[in-house]
Design a protein around this motif. Structure first.
Motif, PDB file in Angstrom:
ATOM      1  N   UNK A 165       0.851  -1.179   0.000  1.00  0.00           N
ATOM      2  CA  UNK A 165       0.000   0.000   0.000  1.00  0.00           C
ATOM      3  C   UNK A 165       0.886   1.228   0.000  1.00  0.00           C
ATOM      4  N   UNK A 166       0.556   2.170  -0.844  1.00  0.00           N
ATOM      5  CA  UNK A 166       1.279   3.443  -0.825  1.00  0.00           C
ATOM      6  C   UNK A 166       0.560   4.393   0.126  1.00  0.00           C
ATOM      7  N   UNK A 167       1.299   4.949   1.076  1.00  0.00           N
ATOM      8  CA  UNK A 167       0.678   5.760   2.129  1.00  0.00           C
ATOM      9  C   UNK A 167       1.695   6.761   2.665  1.00  0.00           C
ATOM     10  N   UNK A 168       1.237   7.930   3.043  1.00  0.00           N
ATOM     11  CA  UNK A 168       2.123   8.906   3.667  1.00  0.00           C
ATOM     12  C   UNK A 168       2.593   8.389   5.026  1.00  0.00           C
ATOM     13  N   UNK A 169       3.756   8.820   5.443  1.00  0.00           N
ATOM     14  CA  UNK A 169       4.312   8.372   6.720  1.00  0.00           C
ATOM     15  C   UNK A 169       3.342   8.640   7.873  1.00  0.00           C
ATOM     16  N   UNK A 170       2.720   9.802   7.876  1.00  0.00           N
ATOM     17  CA  UNK A 170       1.846  10.188   8.987  1.00  0.00           C
ATOM     18  C   UNK A 170       0.559   9.356   9.033  1.00  0.00           C
ATOM     19  N   UNK A 171       0.214   8.683   7.916  1.00  0.00           N
ATOM     20  CA  UNK A 171      -1.026   7.917   7.855  1.00  0.00           C
ATOM     21  C   UNK A 171      -0.814   6.418   8.045  1.00  0.00           C
ATOM     22  N   UNK A 172       0.418   5.989   8.306  1.00  0.00           N
ATOM     23  CA  UNK A 172       0.692   4.557   8.395  1.00  0.00           C
ATOM     24  C   UNK A 172      -0.086   3.882   9.529  1.00  0.00           C
ATOM     25  N   UNK A 173      -0.158   4.535  10.672  1.00  0.00           N
ATOM     26  CA  UNK A 173      -0.859   3.908  11.793  1.00  0.00           C
ATOM     27  C   UNK A 173      -2.344   3.746  11.493  1.00  0.00           C
ATOM     28  N   UNK A 174      -2.953   4.745  10.905  1.00  0.00           N
ATOM     29  CA  UNK A 174      -4.364   4.650  10.544  1.00  0.00           C
ATOM     30  C   UNK A 174      -4.573   3.530   9.522  1.00  0.00           C
ATOM     31  N   UNK A 175      -3.650   3.408   8.574  1.00  0.00           N
ATOM     32  CA  UNK A 175      -3.739   2.339   7.581  1.00  0.00           C
ATOM     33  C   UNK A 175      -3.629   0.970   8.246  1.00  0.00           C
ATOM     34  N   UNK A 221       2.077  -7.675   4.004  1.00  0.00           N
ATOM     35  CA  UNK A 221       1.720  -6.330   3.560  1.00  0.00           C
ATOM     36  C   UNK A 221       2.874  -5.371   3.854  1.00  0.00           C
ATOM     37  N   UNK A 222       3.194  -4.534   2.880  1.00  0.00           N
ATOM     38  CA  UNK A 222       4.267  -3.557   3.047  1.00  0.00           C
ATOM     39  C   UNK A 222       3.721  -2.157   2.813  1.00  0.00           C
ATOM     40  N   UNK A 223       3.981  -1.252   3.757  1.00  0.00           N
ATOM     41  CA  UNK A 223       3.642   0.158   3.575  1.00  0.00           C
ATOM     42  C   UNK A 223       4.841   0.865   2.944  1.00  0.00           C
ATOM     43  N   UNK A 224       4.597   1.610   1.886  1.00  0.00           N
ATOM     44  CA  UNK A 224       5.683   2.405   1.305  1.00  0.00           C
ATOM     45  C   UNK A 224       5.213   3.832   1.088  1.00  0.00           C
ATOM     46  N   UNK A 243       4.802  -8.543  -5.880  1.00  0.00           N
ATOM     47  CA  UNK A 243       4.160  -7.785  -4.805  1.00  0.00           C
ATOM     48  C   UNK A 243       3.108  -6.880  -5.442  1.00  0.00           C
ATOM     49  N   UNK A 244       1.850  -7.139  -5.138  1.00  0.00           N
ATOM     50  CA  UNK A 244       0.732  -6.481  -5.811  1.00  0.00           C
ATOM     51  C   UNK A 244       0.308  -5.207  -5.102  1.00  0.00           C
ATOM     52  N   UNK A 245       0.047  -4.163  -5.887  1.00  0.00           N
ATOM     53  CA  UNK A 245      -0.437  -2.908  -5.311  1.00  0.00           C
ATOM     54  C   UNK A 245      -1.937  -3.015  -5.036  1.00  0.00           C
TER      55      UNK A 245
END
Length: 552
Positions: A220-230, A341-344, A363-365
């Motif tokens: 999943x592509x996500x901003x650093x600040x939103x990782x916990x919510x994700x 799952x990987x957050x980037x 690794x699927x988006x």
């Protein structure tokens, strides 16, 4: 440490391994370490990424160094700067208590700093082929007193077009050295190098595969600040989440574990600052599922053997392919499917592409679940649990049945059930507890919706299957002509007479300039892909004829 000790390693090395959290050797380590320490033969080790190859050669090499020598005794060649840094860091962690100097030399790093370090004298050089050749030509790197020559990820170096560079470097080395070659596969060119530059050698092969086919790999592509919510959204989508969340630092572990507990999840952190007793208590609780989420660093997670883990979450992207393989190997075991799952963040696409290429992982988006989807999933879980409860024979329900009849006599049935559901589940079904997740943006301020709009672009290459080209051929072609490393060339789509690749905007400019230069005023073999989908076999401009013009 008894199994490591049996391989012939010293007490100093065993202490370093214990500090790093190693418990027992992997297959390639058990096969290779005794051969390096006790024998005088060359070695070919066929092993996949993620099997502990760096320790397999790094541990015994440090033991074999002779003190007091200024010229390099070991040179280790790796295909990319990322791998060079990874190997160098790992080697430094093994040398505890020894006066061993290790130098990483690769393009993009200050040449002045490298020259200074080499002049001071180093025991081990870890480098990319191109930069090693630069130093040989300058006279700043002498390889005439080597004791060991190591090729790491040899097949990957050949795919990137480094075969001639490897042979050039080998030609500047002394004949008395030992050669250690590590590769996932054994293509003909590697066998040729072995025949020409290696003496009598031992060939060891491991059975472990790179990644388990039972593990679904997602990012999943996500901003650093939103990782916990994700992270919370992913956990809440699952009826029975039982997983490990990997963070890069001890501080990160504590922060994520504390926030999960504050949010009502059953979580605990695990890192190197904890006492052994505390760690064992946490692991015991996790194995018994009194804890459903374990937040850990890579080092702390070594030796965790817990069954039925449903998810591995890379809250922080792994530093290297080895770490990625070790992490995702915690799930998808014993016939059970698992999810990794990987957050980037947008800036980490290059590192993700590097991991995908080295580990040969698909690794699927995916898009993060919306709040409405989570609420619907939770309602489905609750309905399923209630239906299961009702279908089973229940004892001691008389008092509730009398109570239910009384409430139904005084109120409408729908309102009674609605009130009970609200009372029991309103906290779980509260949409307000979820925060908004903002789509990541590029520097230009445009929203990122897919890979191609995350600082990436598509290039068209007028070469395809009809000319005898494979995907590695195309990657080698671009790498040799432009100098752009292969890990940054992604998503090769091959057709009969042409193909497409995905690269960053900056790399696209480099590649286009390189091919325009060799075109000498004619139409370049590489152009930007036009928008829309070309018909199969029909390139967007006049086809090119001719044979291959580059080495395979």
């Amino acid at each position: 440490m008894k199994k490591f000790q049996a391989l012939g390693l010293s007490e100093t090395t065993l202490e370093a391994l214990e500090r790093k959290g190693f418990e027992e050797p992997t297959e390639v380590q058990a096969l290779t370490i005794p051969l390096v320490i006790k024998n005088e033969k060359d070695i070919i080790a066929q092993a996949q990424t993620g099997t502990g190859k760096t320790a397999a050669f790094g541990l015994p090499l440090i033991e074999k160094l002779e003190p007091g020598r200024k010229k390099p005794q070991v040179i280790i060649l790796a295909p990319t700067r990322e791998l060079v840094v990874q190997v160098c860091e790992e080697m430094n962690s093994f040398k505890t208590g020894r006066a061993t100097s290790i130098a990483a030399i690769y393009g993009g790093q200050s040449m002045g700093l490298q020259l200074k370090k080499l002049k001071q004298g180093v025991s081990i050089v870890v480098g990319t082929p191109g930069r090693v050749i630069d130093h040989i030509k300058r006279g700043s790197l002498a390889l005439d007193e080597l004791r060991f020559f190591v090729l790491d990820e040899a097949d990957e170096m050949l795919n990137m077009g480094f075969a001639d560079d490897i042979e050039t470097i080998l030609s500047h080395t002394n004949s008395s050295k030992r050669v250690l070659l590590f590769s996932a596969t054994m293509p003909a060119r590697i066998k040729k190098i072995a025949e020409e530059y290696m003496g009598e050698y031992d060939h060891v092969t491991t059975s472990r595969k790179v990644t388990e086919h039972l593990t679904d790999q997602i990012y999943f592509e996500v901003n650093q600040r939103d990782k916990f919510e994700a992270l919370c959204r992913i956990i809440d989508m699952e009826p029975l989440f039982f997983g490990i969340v990997f963070c890069r630092t001890k501080v990160g572990v504590d922060e994520v574990a504390n926030r999960l507990n504050e949010r009502g999840y059953s979580a605990a952190g695990l890192h190197g600052d904890m006492s052994q007793g505390h760690r064992e208590n946490i692991l015991r609780a996790f194995k018994k599922k009194r804890l459903t989420i374990l937040v850990a660093t890579d080092v702390a997670s070594r030796g965790i053997d817990v069954h039925n883990i449903t998810h591995v979450i890379n809250f922080a992207i792994p530093q290297d392919p080895e770490s990625y393989v070790h992490r995702i190997g915690r799930t998808g075991r014993a016939g059970q499917r698992g999810t990794a799952i990987t957050f980037i963040t947008p800036s980490e696409f290059r590192k993700l592409g590097f991991i995908k290429r080295i580990t040969k992982s698909d690794i699927e988006k995916r898009d993060l679940p919306a709040v409405d989807d989570i609420i619907q999933a939770k309602r489905a879980h609750i309905e399923g649990a209630v239906q299961k409860f009702l279908s089973e024979d229940q004892d001691n329900t008389e008092q509730y049945e009398d109570w239910a009849r009384q409430m139904l006599q005084e109120n409408e049935p729908e309102k009674v059930l609605a009130g009970v559901l609200q009372y029991a589940f309103q906290a779980q079904l509260n949409e307000d507890k979820y925060e908004e997740i903002v789509a990541p943006r590029q520097k230009r301020g445009r929203p990122v919706e897919d890979l191609e709009r995350s600082g990436k672009t598509r290039l068209f290459i007028a070469r395809g299957k009809v000319g005898g080209y494979s995907k590695p051929d195309i990657v080698s072609f671009i790498t040799e002509t432009s100098g752009v490393p292969s890990p940054r060339i992604d998503d090769v789509t091959l057709f009969d007479k042409f193909c497409f690749v995905t690269v960053s905007f900056d790399d696209a400019e480099t590649i286009l300039r390189a091919f325009q230069k060799i075109a000498r005023g004619k139409r370049s073999l590489v152009t930007r892909a036009k928008s829309g989908k070309p018909r199969r076999g029909k390139p967007p401009f006049k086809k090119y004829g001719g044979k291959k013009r580059f080495r395979s």
